[in-house]
Design a protein around this motif. Structure first.
Motif, PDB file in Angstrom:
ATOM      1  N   UNK A  54      -5.049  27.840 -17.972  1.00 16.11           N
ATOM      2  CA  UNK A  54      -4.785  28.335 -19.606  1.00 16.11           C
ATOM      3  C   UNK A  54      -3.362  27.382 -19.184  1.00 16.11           C
ATOM      4  N   UNK A  55      -3.739  25.997 -18.190  1.00 19.30           N
ATOM      5  CA  UNK A  55      -2.158  25.114 -18.138  1.00 19.30           C
ATOM      6  C   UNK A  55      -3.225  23.778 -18.877  1.00 19.30           C
ATOM      7  N   UNK A  56      -4.422  23.899 -19.094  1.00 17.97           N
ATOM      8  CA  UNK A  56      -4.761  22.524 -18.940  1.00 17.97           C
ATOM      9  C   UNK A  56      -4.747  21.991 -20.124  1.00 17.97           C
ATOM     10  N   UNK A  57      -3.894  21.889 -21.407  1.00 16.27           N
ATOM     11  CA  UNK A  57      -2.982  21.187 -22.095  1.00 16.27           C
ATOM     12  C   UNK A  57      -1.890  20.296 -21.149  1.00 16.27           C
ATOM     13  N   UNK A  58      -1.310  21.027 -20.025  1.00 17.37           N
ATOM     14  CA  UNK A  58      -0.028  20.579 -20.000  1.00 17.37           C
ATOM     15  C   UNK A  58      -1.003  19.342 -18.449  1.00 17.37           C
ATOM     16  N   UNK A  59      -1.377  20.172 -17.617  1.00 20.95           N
ATOM     17  CA  UNK A  59      -2.183  19.464 -16.730  1.00 20.95           C
ATOM     18  C   UNK A  59      -3.241  17.622 -17.525  1.00 20.95           C
ATOM     19  N   UNK A  60      -3.523  17.745 -18.814  1.00 23.56           N
ATOM     20  CA  UNK A  60      -3.386  16.278 -19.231  1.00 23.56           C
ATOM     21  C   UNK A  60      -2.806  16.170 -19.432  1.00 23.56           C
ATOM     22  N   UNK A  61      -1.952  16.228 -20.352  1.00 23.07           N
ATOM     23  CA  UNK A  61       0.071  15.408 -20.236  1.00 23.07           C
ATOM     24  C   UNK A  61       0.361  15.144 -19.487  1.00 23.07           C
ATOM     25  N   UNK A  62       0.437  15.884 -18.626  1.00 24.63           N
ATOM     26  CA  UNK A  62       1.001  15.117 -16.678  1.00 24.63           C
ATOM     27  C   UNK A  62      -0.220  14.384 -15.713  1.00 24.63           C
ATOM     28  N   UNK A  63      -1.245  14.695 -16.838  1.00 25.39           N
ATOM     29  CA  UNK A  63      -2.488  13.079 -16.044  1.00 25.39           C
ATOM     30  C   UNK A  63      -3.361  13.847 -14.985  1.00 25.39           C
ATOM     31  N   UNK A  64      -3.126  14.988 -14.261  1.00 21.58           N
ATOM     32  CA  UNK A  64      -3.348  15.900 -13.534  1.00 21.58           C
ATOM     33  C   UNK A  64      -2.712  16.371 -12.522  1.00 21.58           C
ATOM     34  N   UNK A  65      -0.635  15.982 -12.587  1.00 15.73           N
ATOM     35  CA  UNK A  65       0.063  16.230 -11.348  1.00 15.73           C
ATOM     36  C   UNK A  65       0.618  17.887 -11.490  1.00 15.73           C
ATOM     37  N   UNK A  66       0.009  18.462 -13.080  1.00 14.83           N
ATOM     38  CA  UNK A  66       1.047  19.508 -12.826  1.00 14.83           C
ATOM     39  C   UNK A  66      -0.445  21.038 -11.870  1.00 14.83           C
ATOM     40  N   UNK A  67      -1.326  20.456 -11.638  1.00 18.49           N
ATOM     41  CA  UNK A  67      -1.826  21.287 -10.645  1.00 18.49           C
ATOM     42  C   UNK A  67      -1.416  20.843  -9.352  1.00 18.49           C
ATOM     43  N   UNK A  68      -0.199  20.173  -9.401  1.00 19.69           N
ATOM     44  CA  UNK A  68       0.253  20.397  -8.028  1.00 19.69           C
ATOM     45  C   UNK A  68       1.385  21.694  -8.228  1.00 19.69           C
ATOM     46  N   UNK A  69       2.186  21.666  -9.163  1.00 22.80           N
ATOM     47  CA  UNK A  69       2.524  23.038  -9.351  1.00 22.80           C
ATOM     48  C   UNK A  69       1.696  24.885  -9.459  1.00 22.80           C
ATOM     49  N   UNK A  70       0.789  24.516 -10.170  1.00 24.89           N
ATOM     50  CA  UNK A  70      -0.298  25.432  -9.731  1.00 24.89           C
ATOM     51  C   UNK A  70      -0.845  25.648  -8.185  1.00 24.89           C
ATOM     52  N   UNK A  71      -1.091  24.683  -7.580  1.00 27.48           N
ATOM     53  CA  UNK A  71      -0.893  25.112  -6.358  1.00 27.48           C
ATOM     54  C   UNK A  71      -0.358  25.917  -6.155  1.00 27.48           C
ATOM     55  N   UNK A  72       1.046  25.265  -5.692  1.00 24.38           N
ATOM     56  CA  UNK A  72       2.827  25.518  -5.809  1.00 24.38           C
ATOM     57  C   UNK A  72       2.660  27.197  -5.933  1.00 24.38           C
ATOM     58  N   UNK A  73       2.234  27.580  -6.793  1.00 23.49           N
ATOM     59  CA  UNK A  73       2.298  29.128  -7.248  1.00 23.49           C
ATOM     60  C   UNK A  73       1.214  30.039  -6.592  1.00 23.49           C
ATOM     61  N   UNK A  74       0.321  29.351  -7.028  1.00 24.58           N
ATOM     62  CA  UNK A  74      -0.857  30.351  -5.814  1.00 24.58           C
ATOM     63  C   UNK A  74      -0.047  30.442  -4.065  1.00 24.58           C
ATOM     64  N   UNK A  75       0.026  29.586  -3.746  1.00 29.70           N
ATOM     65  CA  UNK A  75       0.767  30.122  -2.372  1.00 29.70           C
ATOM     66  C   UNK A  75       2.393  29.904  -2.222  1.00 29.70           C
ATOM     67  N   UNK A  76       3.201  30.659  -3.638  1.00 29.96           N
ATOM     68  CA  UNK A  76       4.196  31.105  -3.578  1.00 29.96           C
ATOM     69  C   UNK A  76       3.628  32.660  -4.012  1.00 29.96           C
ATOM     70  N   UNK A  77       2.582  32.525  -4.528  1.00 32.73           N
ATOM     71  CA  UNK A  77       2.519  34.556  -5.034  1.00 32.73           C
ATOM     72  C   UNK A  77       2.022  35.017  -4.006  1.00 32.73           C
TER      73      UNK A  77
END
Length: 120
Positions: A54-77
């Motif tokens: 779902x967040x692939x476009x945002x991940x591309x724009x941020x050069x993969x740094x948004x994956x840190x937010x995705x990983x943090x979201x899974x830890x928060x979940x």
């Protein structure tokens, strides 16, 4: 099954180190640490691919740094589902994601993956 247990142990080690190093990440007991590691493995197997897609476009724009937010979201979940595991805020989740990811990467570098060895 053995691979899942090894991955859960590595994740538990990463989460324990995160609780030690990152302010805002806490465990109430060893049992909650192990439960968090197993639950995080399940969340990473089921929810993380969906979030990544779902967040692939945002991940591309941020050069993969948004994956840190995705990983943090899974830890928060995981923390939201489990009562004995506390993640204070987004920055604590990102810190825990970085520490857990580094531990997993280092163990993966030291311990060879038999599936990868068979392909080579």
């Amino acid at each position: 099954m053995l691979r899942f247990i090894l991955q859960a142990l590595v994740t538990a080690l990463g989460l324990w180190l995160s609780a030690y190093l990152v302010p805002g990440v806490e465990f109430l007991s060893t049992g909650s640490l192990i439960a968090a590691a197993v639950l995080l493995g399940l969340v990473n197997a089921i929810v993380r691919p969906i979030l990544t897609f779902i967040t692939f476009p945002l991940t591309v724009v941020t050069f993969g740094l948004f994956l840190l937010v995705v990983n943090a979201a899974t830890i928060g979940l995981t923390a939201m589902f489990l009562g004995g595991f506390v993640v204070g805020d987004l920055w604590a989740g990102i810190g825990a994601a970085v520490v857990t990811g580094l531990v997993s990467w280092m163990v993966g570098w030291i311990v060879p993956d038999e599936r990868r060895v068979e392909r080579e």
